[in-house]
Design an enzyme around this catalytic site. Sequence first.
Site, PDB file in Angstrom:
ATOM      1  CG  HIS A 128      24.570   8.560  32.257  1.00  0.00           C
ATOM      2  ND1 HIS A 128      24.369   8.116  33.550  1.00  0.00           N
ATOM      3  CD2 HIS A 128      25.896   8.365  32.002  1.00  0.00           C
ATOM      4  CE1 HIS A 128      25.518   7.677  34.046  1.00  0.00           C
ATOM      5  NE2 HIS A 128      26.458   7.804  33.124  1.00  0.00           N
ATOM      6  CG  ASP A 204      22.650  14.469  32.606  1.00  0.00           C
ATOM      7  OD1 ASP A 204      23.632  15.155  32.935  1.00  0.00           O
ATOM      8  OD2 ASP A 204      22.717  13.230  32.447  1.00  0.00           O
ATOM      9  CD  GLN A 207      29.457  13.672  28.897  1.00  0.00           C
ATOM     10  OE1 GLN A 207      30.405  14.188  28.303  1.00  0.00           O
ATOM     11  NE2 GLN A 207      29.633  12.665  29.746  1.00  0.00           N
ATOM     12  CE  LYS A 230      30.337  12.917  33.361  1.00  0.00           C
ATOM     13  NZ  LYS A 230      31.111  11.700  33.123  1.00  0.00           N
ATOM     14  CB  CYS A 372      26.083   4.692  32.431  1.00  0.00           C
ATOM     15  SG  CYS A 372      27.304   4.107  33.621  1.00  0.00           S
TER      16      CYS A 372
END
Length: 415
Positions: A128, A204, A207, A230, A372
């Site tokens: 991302h 990261d 997700q 999220k 993104c």
Amino acid sequence: MTTDHATGLDVARIQADFPILKRQVHGKRLVYLDSAASAQKPQSVLDAMDRTYRESYANVHRGVYTIAEESTAAYEGARAKVAGLLNAPTDEIVFTKNVTEAINLVAYSWARANLTDGDAIVLTQMEHHANVVPWHILAAERGVTLRWIPLTDDFRLDLSGLDRLLDGAKLLTVTAASNVLGTINEIRPLADAAHAAGARVLVDAAQAVPHFPVDVQQWDADFVGFTGHKLLGPSGIGGLWARGELLDAMPAFLGGGEMIRDVTVDGFTTNEVPWKFEAGTPPIVEAVGLAAAIDYLSALGLDAVREHEKALTAYALDALEDRFGDGLAIYGPRGVEGRGGAISFAFEGIHAHDVSQVLDEDGVCVRAGHHCAKPLMRVLGVPATARASFYVYNDETDVDALVESLGRAEKFFAF
């Protein structure tokens, strides 16, 4: 479908917990398939935040009156909830406004204190922008070099040249799960390889944390960022976990109130970790909402959440293939064991934005664009894709609605 018998999730009951799912769009029921961008919020999260504003809102860490102490306890209690979720020490959790700020905190504090001209950072082609742009800024400012892990034909990381890429590198920064491809990356082997090469590891996990159990001890990375919106929580709050010794050594990121121990006309000294990195009034009520979201997910069980998403993703991939065959390109791994519930797709000759607009007329919400992830779009050779992403409140009827609406879009744009 009301109950996912494979996982035990009562989806009908879960849907009833989300007020927004009761509304209609264009006279159709709302089919929300954009949780990879931001998840909807259960009533318990909304109630917790409303109750805080109504009954106990005050600034934290500064007042000795009752509601200020209640507010501080709630804020710090949220930090403890995050620590429990990630299996991390509480004092190693730094609140940020989102994962983007968490990554920038590492880039501006740790990286600028430890990387110089000629040092290398290893990234992947599926990142991302939040995990790309901060490193481009650092490269332009400090002369560091960016190296890229490519992808295989089945949309996974090509690790055949990993040792060469890590040779002499100072940082490996990688997504735990792609927001475009759905690919889930195995973090521990990557962390082991990076550490063997003398590099630190940033993950990261935006997700990942909402969708399956994340244990930072098992991952053995050095930095892990996540975001609250999220995982059923409010926007405006996320966090960074980092090893305590790294946080202790890192310079402050932002200056102001709360992050100081003392200030004089000659300088200042910083507060203890984690408050050293939380300048100014923090997202107090958002932290309360985040804690309520963690409670909600914990009650469902993240193992059950993962199994539900695997079953629903398999159903969706089969349904899309059966209906459209080769007429619909799907970008991401086919097997659900190594992927999450984000499915990116495109019809040849039909722009993703046009597809999304037709779906909206049927109340179906999907994301359209580059997500993104423009470097990845260039690897895929497309300007944009449409993306459907599933979460705890989705079921097979939502997939069926997606497939039917896509069929209408295909027919509408047929030429």
